[in-house]
Design a protein around this motif. Structure first.
Motif, PDB file in Angstrom:
ATOM      1  N   TYR A  87      63.797 -51.258  -1.178  1.00 45.52           N
ATOM      2  CA  TYR A  87      62.654 -50.377  -0.987  1.00 45.52           C
ATOM      3  C   TYR A  87      62.560 -50.227   0.270  1.00 45.52           C
ATOM      4  O   TYR A  87      62.622 -50.997   1.228  1.00 45.52           O
ATOM      5  N   ALA A  88      62.090 -49.024   0.710  1.00 42.00           N
ATOM      6  CA  ALA A  88      61.799 -48.574   2.011  1.00 42.00           C
ATOM      7  C   ALA A  88      60.548 -47.869   2.285  1.00 42.00           C
ATOM      8  O   ALA A  88      60.403 -46.996   1.211  1.00 42.00           O
ATOM      9  N   MET A  89      59.532 -48.255   2.968  1.00 38.20           N
ATOM     10  CA  MET A  89      58.152 -47.545   3.075  1.00 38.20           C
ATOM     11  C   MET A  89      57.882 -47.127   4.353  1.00 38.20           C
ATOM     12  O   MET A  89      57.987 -47.840   5.265  1.00 38.20           O
TER      13      MET A  89
ATOM     14  N   GLY B 204      52.743 -43.530   4.074  1.00 36.88           N
ATOM     15  CA  GLY B 204      52.783 -44.317   2.503  1.00 36.88           C
ATOM     16  C   GLY B 204      53.852 -43.694   1.864  1.00 36.88           C
ATOM     17  O   GLY B 204      54.078 -44.071   0.382  1.00 36.88           O
ATOM     18  N   GLN B 205      54.707 -42.978   2.092  1.00 42.83           N
ATOM     19  CA  GLN B 205      56.116 -42.480   1.390  1.00 42.83           C
ATOM     20  C   GLN B 205      56.721 -43.622   1.310  1.00 42.83           C
ATOM     21  O   GLN B 205      56.948 -44.365   2.083  1.00 42.83           O
ATOM     22  N   THR B 206      57.300 -43.762  -0.279  1.00 41.41           N
ATOM     23  CA  THR B 206      58.278 -45.025  -0.445  1.00 41.41           C
ATOM     24  C   THR B 206      59.660 -44.376  -1.299  1.00 41.41           C
ATOM     25  O   THR B 206      59.576 -43.573  -1.902  1.00 41.41           O
ATOM     26  N   TRP B 207      60.555 -45.102  -0.696  1.00 41.87           N
ATOM     27  CA  TRP B 207      61.915 -44.677  -1.365  1.00 41.87           C
ATOM     28  C   TRP B 207      62.553 -45.995  -1.899  1.00 41.87           C
ATOM     29  O   TRP B 207      62.122 -47.084  -1.840  1.00 41.87           O
ATOM     30  N   TYR B 208      63.571 -45.935  -2.872  1.00 37.50           N
ATOM     31  CA  TYR B 208      64.220 -46.780  -3.517  1.00 37.50           C
ATOM     32  C   TYR B 208      65.588 -46.410  -3.488  1.00 37.50           C
ATOM     33  O   TYR B 208      65.895 -45.411  -3.565  1.00 37.50           O
ATOM     34  N   ARG B 209      66.268 -47.438  -3.591  1.00 39.75           N
ATOM     35  CA  ARG B 209      67.905 -47.555  -3.650  1.00 39.75           C
ATOM     36  C   ARG B 209      68.446 -47.421  -4.812  1.00 39.75           C
ATOM     37  O   ARG B 209      68.105 -48.365  -5.642  1.00 39.75           O
TER      38      ARG B 209
ATOM     39  N   SER C 249      59.979 -42.538  -4.363  1.00 41.63           N
ATOM     40  CA  SER C 249      59.353 -43.437  -5.474  1.00 41.63           C
ATOM     41  C   SER C 249      57.979 -43.049  -5.403  1.00 41.63           C
ATOM     42  O   SER C 249      57.249 -42.554  -6.502  1.00 41.63           O
ATOM     43  N   VAL C 250      57.245 -42.937  -4.240  1.00 45.47           N
ATOM     44  CA  VAL C 250      56.090 -42.466  -3.915  1.00 45.47           C
ATOM     45  C   VAL C 250      55.921 -41.320  -2.921  1.00 45.47           C
ATOM     46  O   VAL C 250      56.530 -41.489  -1.798  1.00 45.47           O
ATOM     47  N   LYS C 251      55.402 -40.202  -3.327  1.00 47.23           N
ATOM     48  CA  LYS C 251      55.277 -39.045  -2.385  1.00 47.23           C
ATOM     49  C   LYS C 251      54.449 -39.041  -1.294  1.00 47.23           C
ATOM     50  O   LYS C 251      53.713 -40.203  -1.310  1.00 47.23           O
TER      51      LYS C 251
END
Length: 79
Positions: free
Chosen positions: A43-45, A50-55, A67-69
């Motif tokens: 995960y990267a945040m 507050g934007q979050t990404w996952y691989r 993941s989270v906009k």
């Protein structure tokens, strides 16, 4: 002697300019992104938005998926 004075004045002016440039406030993005690992996931945040990404794997290659906009976390919890 005049050349040494000119050189010294130029050197001191440059030194002062570098000191003033170092005192200027700027945006520091150091530490803006946080990485986390959970079993098979990465995960990267963005701590600023507050934007979050996952691989994830997509069509045989690894890509980053959102993941989270942006600002969703802040709005949801009243920040």
């Amino acid at each position: 002697m005049k050349d040494i004075k000119s050189f010294l004045i130029g050197f001191l002016m440059c030194a002062c300019m570098f000191l003033f440039m170092g005192q200027m406030e700027g945006t520091n993005y150091s530490g803006r992104y946080e990485l986390g690992v959970n079993n098979d996931n990465l995960y990267a945040m963005d701590k600023m938005t507050g934007q979050t990404w996952y691989r994830a794997e997509h069509d045989g290659e690894l890509v980053w998926k959102e993941s989270v906009k942006r600002y969703q976390f802040r709005n949801k919890f009243g920040y």
